[in-house]
Write an enzyme that holds these catalytic residues in place. Sequence first.
Site, mmCIF file in Angstrom:
data_model
loop_
_atom_site.group_PDB
_atom_site.id
_atom_site.type_symbol
_atom_site.label_atom_id
_atom_site.label_comp_id
_atom_site.label_asym_id
_atom_site.label_seq_id
_atom_site.Cartn_x
_atom_site.Cartn_y
_atom_site.Cartn_z
ATOM 1 N N ALA A 33 46.677 67.650 -1.622
ATOM 2 C CA ALA A 33 46.177 68.989 -1.985
ATOM 3 C C ALA A 33 46.165 69.211 -3.491
ATOM 4 O O ALA A 33 45.481 70.096 -3.999
ATOM 5 C CB ALA A 33 47.044 70.063 -1.329
ATOM 6 N N ILE A 134 41.444 66.077 17.075
ATOM 7 C CA ILE A 134 40.188 65.382 16.728
ATOM 8 C C ILE A 134 39.415 66.228 15.724
ATOM 9 O O ILE A 134 39.116 67.388 15.995
ATOM 10 C CB ILE A 134 39.306 65.168 17.977
ATOM 11 C CG1 ILE A 134 40.100 64.493 19.101
ATOM 12 C CG2 ILE A 134 38.067 64.362 17.620
ATOM 13 C CD1 ILE A 134 39.356 64.441 20.434
ATOM 14 N N GLU A 188 47.482 75.668 29.103
ATOM 15 C CA GLU A 188 47.495 77.016 28.542
ATOM 16 C C GLU A 188 48.598 77.841 29.223
ATOM 17 O O GLU A 188 49.048 77.498 30.319
ATOM 18 C CB GLU A 188 46.148 77.693 28.801
ATOM 19 C CG GLU A 188 44.993 77.042 28.083
ATOM 20 C CD GLU A 188 45.212 76.982 26.588
ATOM 21 O OE1 GLU A 188 45.280 78.033 25.953
ATOM 22 O OE2 GLU A 188 45.339 75.874 26.064
ATOM 23 N N LYS A 203 35.902 76.417 23.817
ATOM 24 C CA LYS A 203 35.676 75.354 22.827
ATOM 25 C C LYS A 203 34.200 75.004 22.724
ATOM 26 O O LYS A 203 33.669 74.783 21.625
ATOM 27 C CB LYS A 203 36.501 74.125 23.213
ATOM 28 C CG LYS A 203 38.010 74.382 23.177
ATOM 29 C CD LYS A 203 38.779 73.280 23.886
ATOM 30 C CE LYS A 203 40.284 73.546 23.874
ATOM 31 N NZ LYS A 203 41.027 72.663 24.781
HETATM 32 N N1 HSE Z 1 45.212 73.670 27.305
HETATM 33 C C1 HSE Z 1 44.460 72.936 26.357
HETATM 34 C C2 HSE Z 1 44.113 71.589 26.959
HETATM 35 C C3 HSE Z 1 45.254 72.752 25.083
HETATM 36 O O1 HSE Z 1 44.670 71.230 27.988
HETATM 37 O O2 HSE Z 1 43.246 70.913 26.443
HETATM 38 C C4 HSE Z 1 44.423 72.471 23.894
HETATM 39 O O3 HSE Z 1 43.493 73.454 23.639
#
Ligand code: HSE
Length: 438
Positions: A33, A134, A188, A203
């Site tokens: 940094a 990633i 989650e 996502k």
């Molecule tokens: N619950 C999510 C997964 C964690 O299983 O991919 C990462 O976002």
Amino acid sequence: MDPVRVGICGLGTVGGGTFDVLTRNADEIARRAGRPIVIEQVGTRRDNPDCDTSGVKVTRDIFEVARNPDIDVLVELIGGYDVARELVMTAIEHGKHVVTANKALIAVHGNEIFHAAHKKGVIVAFEAAVAGGIPVIKSLREGLGANRIQWLAGIINGTGNYILTHMRDEGRAFDDVLAEAQALGYAEADPTFDVEGIDAAHKLTILASIAYGVPLQFDRAYTEGIARITADDVEQADNLGYTIKHLGITRRGENGIELRVHPTLIPKERLLANVHGVKNAIAVMGDAVGPTLYYGAGAGAEPTASAVVADLLDVARNIATAHSYRVPYLAFSGVNDEINALPILPMEEIVTAYYLRLLAVDRPGVLARVATILAEQGISIEAIIQKEATEGELVPIILLTHRTREKHMNEAIRQLESLADIAGPVTRIRVESLDEQE
Ligand code: HSE
């Protein structure tokens, strides 16, 4: 150079991992940094026994971090929608840059958050929100910046992939594998988000916006979970040369954008078909580069922390850069062009191939009636397997079709289910070739 002072909110799996990586690799990170990145304060409602915070100010009031004048960057790792939104908006109001791993927050409230951040001239970075460690957001937003992105397809929920993999390889029950994924910190807080495809849709929504330069539209994403996949479907798919994966798929067409998460049969030879366990992978097709694949750990403490800290490095490097020279939040500068206005297509308009499994009464003419219904909808059959009767008089029939529009398939399924010779609902799983020429 002055250090960058960080406030971490949330000390759970990812918060603890971020704390540890920032502390352990402090020298290496400072060298990259060009200035130290120090943890000034931690806001957490409960302590993490695996995380030694001695020497760091800890508060139970996370909003104290958002208002703390000694903090440059707030790292939001509490998860969820509402409190996280309020926390991030408070931090922005107080002129702080924000790093978050919260895909639900960005997918649902991102448009509002970026608008507020733009007005304040602060950075909001969210690499960890998609596919854990990633660096797919940076790749898509910057590394592939020359390309017109045509489609992308990804395994973007580690828990779901973990469950499908272990069910298939070990013949274990769904609940048993889910409990293991929870214990490992992948799932989650509400694991239905994982198995119903909601987490993946969060996502995918983010990836599609960055891929095409369209607003975040989570409410238009189609989601279908993995709970109805049976061992028989897995076996039949295998016999036909396919593997079932829970995929997020987005494709840009002339009339709109596909945005969908559902179980999908993909050819066994595709790299994505060989992504197992908690690993994530995203295949991206760009017109100049062709197909590319991003693979790695999609969840877990330190893999996700890796992405959070990479964002902190970006913030540290960009902190003194004028707003207009920074990389835009969602990759494209805020122009209202035709692409920006492209609609998300309703599912009835998508075109794909299908795997169908039906239970039929074993008597003459049944297959002919099934074939007639499909033919009347313009649906062409690619393969058909009739198995031995296992359930009384009923025989399972497996069909693979050529590509057709979903609305024709919906009508065909409606008619098939109303036949007296067909018992129960028809199982439908979409099939994608993910052909690199498409
Ligand atoms: N619950 C999510 C997964 C964690 O299983 O991919 C990462 O976002």
